[in-house]
Scaffold this motif. Structure first.
Motif, PDB file in Angstrom:
ATOM      1  N   LYS A   1      49.064 -24.954  -3.534  1.00 48.69           N
ATOM      2  CA  LYS A   1      47.757 -25.617  -3.495  1.00 48.69           C
ATOM      3  C   LYS A   1      47.033 -25.359  -2.186  1.00 48.69           C
ATOM      4  O   LYS A   1      45.799 -25.302  -2.145  1.00 48.69           O
ATOM      5  CB  LYS A   1      47.929 -27.140  -3.637  1.00 48.69           C
ATOM      6  N   GLN A   2      47.808 -25.277  -1.106  1.00 42.93           N
ATOM      7  CA  GLN A   2      47.165 -25.112   0.199  1.00 42.93           C
ATOM      8  C   GLN A   2      48.159 -24.522   1.201  1.00 42.93           C
ATOM      9  O   GLN A   2      49.346 -24.853   1.178  1.00 42.93           O
ATOM     10  CB  GLN A   2      46.677 -26.471   0.726  1.00 42.93           C
ATOM     11  N   ILE A   3      47.616 -23.634   2.041  1.00 45.31           N
ATOM     12  CA  ILE A   3      48.412 -23.069   3.125  1.00 45.31           C
ATOM     13  C   ILE A   3      47.857 -23.670   4.402  1.00 45.31           C
ATOM     14  O   ILE A   3      46.640 -23.635   4.631  1.00 45.31           O
ATOM     15  CB  ILE A   3      48.277 -21.531   3.141  1.00 45.31           C
ATOM     16  N   PHE A   4      48.724 -24.224   5.216  1.00 43.61           N
ATOM     17  CA  PHE A   4      48.294 -24.739   6.508  1.00 43.61           C
ATOM     18  C   PHE A   4      48.633 -23.688   7.554  1.00 43.61           C
ATOM     19  O   PHE A   4      49.804 -23.403   7.789  1.00 43.61           O
ATOM     20  CB  PHE A   4      48.976 -26.072   6.807  1.00 43.61           C
ATOM     21  N   LEU A   5      47.585 -23.101   8.113  1.00 48.27           N
ATOM     22  CA  LEU A   5      47.788 -22.082   9.147  1.00 48.27           C
ATOM     23  C   LEU A   5      47.755 -22.778  10.508  1.00 48.27           C
ATOM     24  O   LEU A   5      46.712 -23.261  10.951  1.00 48.27           O
ATOM     25  CB  LEU A   5      46.696 -20.998   9.041  1.00 48.27           C
ATOM     26  N   LEU A   6      48.901 -22.845  11.150  1.00 48.03           N
ATOM     27  CA  LEU A   6      49.018 -23.543  12.432  1.00 48.03           C
ATOM     28  C   LEU A   6      48.621 -22.621  13.575  1.00 48.03           C
ATOM     29  O   LEU A   6      49.035 -21.452  13.624  1.00 48.03           O
ATOM     30  CB  LEU A   6      50.446 -24.047  12.634  1.00 48.03           C
TER      31      LEU A   6
END
Ligand SMILES: Nc1nc2c(ncn2[C@@H]2O[C@H](COP(=O)(O)OP(=O)(O)OP(=O)(O)O)[C@@H](O)[C@H]2O)c(=O)[nH]1
Ligand SMILES: [Mg+2]
Length: 218
Positions: free
Chosen positions: A107-112
């Motif tokens: 659903k979503q990629i969190f790019l840190l």
């Protein structure tokens, strides 16, 4: 969202080894040492869940955790770790990119991104690749405890501007500190908002439909 249960459901270094994607999935990715595992521990409220190290390159496998039996969280290995051999780096890239491109429930990629640094080529390049693949992603600025509010805002604005210049518009932007416990509520609320409506709600609408049907035929 209240985290009630967290359990590891597998780890993988290839697509075949990944657990079946039966739940909505949320993945955390970013440069090695950016704070992915620390943030995952903050989110889950389990300090020893994902392994943290002062040495970069700690997370080498893709680690999957099931949260509240409803959704899955994925800790991905970091990119850009200089001391990893070239062939190992290529293998990381292969399985992480294969994973990101093929999970239907993602659903979503969190790019840190490390909030202490000016925009890094590696992070911008990764965001560009996600954009090219049409993958939904948000930016998470990490380690916000390490700098003043104005420097933090300055670095964040610079990063978002560089993305905008590349024509890239992330879904959202978060500021976090695993050390100070910041950003947890916002991230969990965002994830919660992307989950399907609760079973309870679905039952209620079924009841209503049944009633409406009966009402219509009489
Ligand atoms: N001050 C501060 N340090 C942090 C924060 N988050 C992580 N760190 C530190 O940064 C280092 C790397 O953290 P990890 O969570 O292991 O980073 P990672 O991205 O999972 O690293 P890899 O698994 O190597 O890719 C550790 O020494 C952490 O204690 C934070 O919010 N503030
Ligand atoms: Mg890690």
């Amino acid at each position: 969202m209240k985290i009630e249960t967290v359990r590891p459901i597998g780890s993988a270094t290839s697509l075949d080894e990944c657990p079946a994607g039966e739940r909505p999935e949320f993945a955390f990715v970013g440069r090695s040492n950016v704070g992915k595992s620390s943030l995952i521990n903050l989110l889950t409220g389990r300090s020893g869940m994902a392994h943290i190290s002062s040495k970069p390159g700690k997370t080498r496998r893709m680690h999957f955790y099931r949260i509240n039996e409803i959704w899955d969280l994925v800790d991905l290995p970091g990119y850009g770790y200089a001391r990893v051999s070239k062939s190992e780096k290529m293998r990381f890239n292969e399985y992480v990119s294969a994973y990101l491109q093929s999970r239907v429930g993602l659903k979503q990629i969190f790019l840190l991104v490390d909030s202490q640094l000016p925009p890094q080529e590696g992070d911008l390049g990764f965001a560009h690749w996600l954009d090219q693949c049409d993958l939904p992603f948000s930016i998470v600025l990490t380690k916000s405890d390490k700098l003043s509010g104005s420097r933090l805002e300055g670095n964040a604005a610079l990063f978002m501007r560089e993305l905008a210049e590349l024509g890239i518009e992330p879904v959202s932007r978060f500021v976090c500190s695993a050390k100070a416990g910041l950003g947890r509520a916002e991230l969990l609320a965002f994830i919660g908002g992307m989950l399907p409506a609760k079973t309870k709600k679905r039952k209620a609408s079924t009841v209503q439909l049944g009633w409406m049907k009966r009402g219509g035929s009489s």
